[in-house]
Motif scaffolding. Sequence first.
Motif, PDB file in Angstrom:
ATOM      1  N   THR A  64       0.812  -1.218   0.000  1.00  0.00           N
ATOM      2  CA  THR A  64       0.000   0.000   0.000  1.00  0.00           C
ATOM      3  C   THR A  64       0.843   1.265   0.000  1.00  0.00           C
ATOM      4  N   GLN A  65       2.060   1.192   0.526  1.00  0.00           N
ATOM      5  CA  GLN A  65       2.959   2.333   0.596  1.00  0.00           C
ATOM      6  C   GLN A  65       4.230   2.031  -0.200  1.00  0.00           C
ATOM      7  N   PRO A  66       4.936   3.066  -0.685  1.00  0.00           N
ATOM      8  CA  PRO A  66       6.143   2.838  -1.490  1.00  0.00           C
ATOM      9  C   PRO A  66       7.155   1.903  -0.834  1.00  0.00           C
ATOM     10  N   GLY A  67       7.355   2.018   0.467  1.00  0.00           N
ATOM     11  CA  GLY A  67       8.330   1.163   1.136  1.00  0.00           C
ATOM     12  C   GLY A  67       7.961  -0.300   1.159  1.00  0.00           C
ATOM     13  N   ASP A  68       6.695  -0.614   0.939  1.00  0.00           N
ATOM     14  CA  ASP A  68       6.258  -2.011   0.949  1.00  0.00           C
ATOM     15  C   ASP A  68       6.858  -2.807  -0.205  1.00  0.00           C
ATOM     16  N   LEU A  69       7.173  -2.137  -1.303  1.00  0.00           N
ATOM     17  CA  LEU A  69       7.773  -2.827  -2.446  1.00  0.00           C
ATOM     18  C   LEU A  69       9.142  -3.394  -2.082  1.00  0.00           C
ATOM     19  N   GLU A  70       9.921  -2.619  -1.347  1.00  0.00           N
ATOM     20  CA  GLU A  70      11.247  -3.093  -0.942  1.00  0.00           C
ATOM     21  C   GLU A  70      11.130  -4.295  -0.016  1.00  0.00           C
ATOM     22  N   LEU A  71      10.188  -4.230   0.910  1.00  0.00           N
ATOM     23  CA  LEU A  71       9.997  -5.339   1.835  1.00  0.00           C
ATOM     24  C   LEU A  71       9.512  -6.584   1.101  1.00  0.00           C
ATOM     25  N   ALA A  72       8.586  -6.405   0.152  1.00  0.00           N
ATOM     26  CA  ALA A  72       8.092  -7.537  -0.625  1.00  0.00           C
ATOM     27  C   ALA A  72       9.211  -8.189  -1.435  1.00  0.00           C
ATOM     28  N   GLU A  73      10.116  -7.379  -1.963  1.00  0.00           N
ATOM     29  CA  GLU A  73      11.235  -7.923  -2.742  1.00  0.00           C
ATOM     30  C   GLU A  73      12.133  -8.783  -1.861  1.00  0.00           C
ATOM     31  N   ILE A  74      12.335  -8.373  -0.623  1.00  0.00           N
ATOM     32  CA  ILE A  74      13.139  -9.164   0.309  1.00  0.00           C
ATOM     33  C   ILE A  74      12.469 -10.513   0.566  1.00  0.00           C
ATOM     34  N   TYR A  75      11.177 -10.482   0.821  1.00  0.00           N
ATOM     35  CA  TYR A  75      10.448 -11.718   1.105  1.00  0.00           C
ATOM     36  C   TYR A  75      10.457 -12.662  -0.098  1.00  0.00           C
ATOM     37  N   LEU A  76      10.229 -12.103  -1.300  1.00  0.00           N
ATOM     38  CA  LEU A  76      10.203 -12.935  -2.499  1.00  0.00           C
ATOM     39  C   LEU A  76      11.577 -13.521  -2.794  1.00  0.00           C
ATOM     40  N   SER A  77      12.628 -12.724  -2.590  1.00  0.00           N
ATOM     41  CA  SER A  77      13.988 -13.198  -2.800  1.00  0.00           C
ATOM     42  C   SER A  77      14.311 -14.350  -1.856  1.00  0.00           C
ATOM     43  N   ARG A  78      13.925 -14.215  -0.602  1.00  0.00           N
ATOM     44  CA  ARG A  78      14.167 -15.266   0.377  1.00  0.00           C
ATOM     45  C   ARG A  78      13.389 -16.535   0.022  1.00  0.00           C
ATOM     46  N   GLU A  79      12.165 -16.352  -0.464  1.00  0.00           N
ATOM     47  CA  GLU A  79      11.348 -17.503  -0.848  1.00  0.00           C
ATOM     48  C   GLU A  79      11.958 -18.223  -2.041  1.00  0.00           C
ATOM     49  N   ASN A  80      12.462 -17.465  -3.015  1.00  0.00           N
ATOM     50  CA  ASN A  80      13.074 -18.075  -4.197  1.00  0.00           C
ATOM     51  C   ASN A  80      14.334 -18.857  -3.829  1.00  0.00           C
ATOM     52  N   LYS A  81      15.120 -18.347  -2.885  1.00  0.00           N
ATOM     53  CA  LYS A  81      16.314 -19.052  -2.453  1.00  0.00           C
ATOM     54  C   LYS A  81      15.942 -20.379  -1.789  1.00  0.00           C
ATOM     55  N   THR A  82      14.867 -20.371  -1.015  1.00  0.00           N
ATOM     56  CA  THR A  82      14.408 -21.600  -0.364  1.00  0.00           C
ATOM     57  C   THR A  82      13.932 -22.604  -1.385  1.00  0.00           C
TER      58      THR A  82
END
Length: 243
Positions: free
Chosen positions: A222-240
């Motif tokens: 919902t906020q601009p900073g959420d994109l950065e946080l989502a990228e971290i989560y997706l990156s971690r998920e892809n590594k797993t």
Amino acid sequence: MTDLLDSAPKRKYWVIVPAAGVGSRMMADRPKQYLPLAGKTVIEHTLNKLLTCKQFDTLLVGLSPEDCYWDALPVSRNDRIIRYDGGRERVDTVLNGLYAILGKAEPDDWVLVHDVARPCVTIEDIDRLIRQLNDSETGGILGVPVADTVKRVERGCIVDTVDRSCLWRAYTPQMFRYQTLLNALEKGLKEGLQITDEASAIEALGVAPEMVLGSAENIKITQPGDLELAEIYLSRENKTDNK
């Protein structure tokens, strides 16, 4: 990655993804679902995640009739996705999705509604939701307990500390029977209720949806900073997934 839903009982599940909003709080030049995220757009991550669930035969994506971005995405040509016109509010878009499968869906079919701006939902969470609710008459939603201290504020001043022991954050997907959800949304709109999510409409019928524990990483952008946080989560998920 092995589909964790393969072993679940075979039933008909429809997925509605309301994506007709403009996301004004993002202060961007386009709706937030089309903003770039980890090499794709937000909506591509969300839909690709849902498409990995082979149990979902059909995904209905509710878009603004004036949407000029959708057709350029490869996912728009997936034969399991149906585009339909969304409405003015989220509830209108979801209801339009239910109307789009009127006569095709059985009254007891399951409908899962998922926010397009929640690309970090996991297959494990979806699997848990379906397994826990599969035999439920009411249905339910994903959520997480509130961890922060909650204050009640009036005119800028704290007037009370709210007991958080029974408070949960409501996430998606939210999963309900087709006819029950259709009736709840129609009744709620007719009575002028404020329908903030599907569960609130079901609650207005006098029934209690179940709460299924999900992951706190299933954030809504919902906020601009959420994109950065989502990228971290997706990156971690892809590594797993690649281990």
